[in-house]
Design an enzyme around this catalytic site. Structure first.
Site, mmCIF file in Angstrom:
data_model
loop_
_atom_site.group_PDB
_atom_site.id
_atom_site.type_symbol
_atom_site.label_atom_id
_atom_site.label_comp_id
_atom_site.label_asym_id
_atom_site.label_seq_id
_atom_site.Cartn_x
_atom_site.Cartn_y
_atom_site.Cartn_z
ATOM 1 N N GLU A 1 0.852 -1.031 -0.022
ATOM 2 C CA GLU A 1 -0.026 -0.198 0.068
ATOM 3 C C GLU A 1 0.449 1.843 0.103
ATOM 4 O OE1 GLU A 1 -1.475 3.165 1.504
ATOM 5 O OE2 GLU A 1 -2.004 2.175 3.394
ATOM 6 N N CYS B 1 -1.707 8.819 3.294
ATOM 7 C CA CYS B 1 -1.312 8.035 1.751
ATOM 8 C C CYS B 1 -2.974 8.208 1.292
ATOM 9 C CB CYS B 1 -1.245 6.397 1.812
ATOM 10 S SG CYS B 1 -3.006 5.780 2.355
#
Length: 496
Positions: free
Chosen positions: A264, A298
């Site tokens: 990720e 993120c």
């Protein structure tokens, strides 16, 4: 109704000494060459100082996890569920301590720390149901007398490299499902947050009665132990959350060893504000999605692309709201924007702002700094071709971009190598949905901002934002393996 007493499985009191590695169920000094300093990013105080893990520690941790993990996987599902449920109860009991550690170690504001505690609790609670959700199958065969069984089993040992920005939640997103499904786990926490990304997790599961050796934590610098952590022959999968640059390197090293990865990675997330959007709602959502945890997420909004017909109104209201945000001490409950993880990040972002202004953008708010705290900043009239637009800023700097119309907005949204999360605002839900389907990201949210994560829903990105999916059934698929075992009865005849 009878309730289970979850105190009966407790094996230790909460830990307060965070200067030891956790290997084979023991808290021991690392064997590495370096000493790691765990520093509060807001005031510079030392939280803990300890000796780094070394290569021998990696080997011991993986071997302990492999051996103990076999017995752990063989336990009845109810036993594994009970440990996870007890861990949830401990997370509840230790909430104030956990929130305080997140504030001190990662620079989380109280708002963000409370949200992270809740997310970490939820992902652990969801994982507690996984032991009963491992499904096999029986398939037909063209061979007379053959029964085809497809069994689902624990993958083995999972290596987890944890991030510093949402350390507890993003580590538990791998650790809790992996343990629930019968795997052993070794965590290498981020050097900036070794407690909340590693040692605290080990302490919680030790208290919860997890057998010694199943979970191990080794903290050390990537330059000293990073490569060996990935290439060690024992782990079957390496899970990493962090930058795309580092993720590519991990993927390459794991690929050479034929290991699976769950990556990720970075994001250059967009909010598209269409001409029929509720501007006030869009502004409110955009401020939250951009400035929560100083933009060090993120999924945080990087680019806000606004239809020309509502650009001026949106810009005026957005800048006004940002100027009213409280920033500074993360322990103040009113603070939304706290410190960046390092003071050098302030310098980096100020250089980005200066370059953007020289390129034609206008600084409408912020730009100043005090220590590691950068004022919430807004750049307006940003050209979508400017260099800053292509970067993941990972800080409290918003980019406002004007689009000619919906087609132009979608084109700008997709003009990036990243594809993690995104957002569309429209007064027409179906129009918003159609626009969302055209944005090339793993996740898109209509009439909401981009920072969303629910434990039972898939999570993951496209393009340079990663490989694999977390959450719910997708986590079960990722952290287990399927095997075909056939049974032949009576014996078959062969043409030889």
């Amino acid at each position: 109704m009878n309730t289970i007493d979850r105190t009966k499985n407790r094996t230790s009191k909460p830990r307060t000494d965070w200067t030891r590695q956790y290997i084979g169920g023991e808290w021991i000094e690392g064997t590495g060459e370096k000493t790691l300093e765990n520093i509060n990013p807001y005031n510079g105080e030392t939280i803990a100082s300890f000796k780094s893990a070394g290569k021998d520690d990696i080997d011991r941790a993986y071997k302990a996890s492999l051996e103990a993990g076999r017995e752990w996987a063989a336990l009845p599902p109810g036993k594994r569920e009970e440990v996870l449920r007890t861990a949830v109860a401990i997370i509840d009991e230790r909430k104030d301590e956990i929130v305080d550690l997140l504030v001190r170690e990662s620079g989380s504001t109280m708002i963000k720390a409370q949200l992270e505690w809740k997310s970490a609790r939820r992902v652990t609670d969801e994982a507690a149901s996984f032991p009963y959700r491992m499904k096999g199958d029986i398939l037909p065969s063209d061979t007379p007398g053959k029964e085809n069984r497809v069994v689902r089993e624990a993958k083995g040992v999972i290596g987890m490299i944890g991030p510093w920005n949402f350390p507890l939640h993003l580590c538990l997103r791998t650790v809790a499902p992996a343990l629930a499904l019968g795997n052993g786990v070794v965590i290498k926490p981020a050097s900036d947050t070794p407690i909340t990304a590693g040692f605290l997790i080990a302490d919680i599961f030790e208290q919860a009665g997890l057998p010694a050796g199943v979970l191990n934590v080794i903290a050390g610098s990537g330059s000293e132990i990073g490569d060996d952590f990935v290439t060690h022959p024992i782990p079957k999968l390496i899970s990493f959350t962090g930058s795309t640059e580092v993720g590519r390197g991990i993927g390459e090293k794991a690929g050479r060893e034929l290991k699976e990865v769950a990556l990720e990675l970075g994001g250059n997330n967009v909010m598209v504000v269409l001409d029929d959007a509720d501007v006030d709602r869009a502004v409110e959502a955009a401020v939250f999605g951009k400035f929560l945890h100083q933009g060090q997420i993120c999924m945080a909004l990087n680019r806000i692309v606004i239809d020309a017909s509502v650009y001026d109104e949106f810009t005026r209201k957005f800048v006004e709201k940002v100027k009213g945000l409280k920033y500074g001490d993360p322990s103040d409950p009113e603070t939304l924007v706290g410190p960046l993880i390092h003071a050098k990040e302030v310098e980096r972002l100020q250089k980005e702002i200066d370059a953007a202004v020289k390129g034609g953008a206008k600084l409408a708010a912020g730009g100043g700094a005090n220590g590691s705290v950068l004022e919430p900043s807004v750049l307006i009239d940003v050209d979508p071709k400017q260099e800053i637009v292509q970067k993941e800023l990972f800080g409290p700097v918003a980019l406002l971009i004007q689009a000619k119309d919906e087609e132009d907005a979608i084109a700008i949204a997709n003009d990036t190598e990243y594809g993690l999360s995104g957002s569309v605002f429209s007064g027409n839900i179906e129009r918003g949905y159609r626009a969302a389907k055209r944005i090339e990201t793993g996740m898109v949210h209509v009439n909401d901002q981009s920072v969303n994560d629910e434990a039972h829903v898939m999570f993951g990105g496209e393009k340079a934002s990663g490989l694999g999916r977390f959450g719910g059934e997708w986590a079960i698929e990722k952290f287990t393996r399927s095997r075909w075992i056939s049974i032949q009865q009576p014996y078959r005849d062969f043409p030889i």
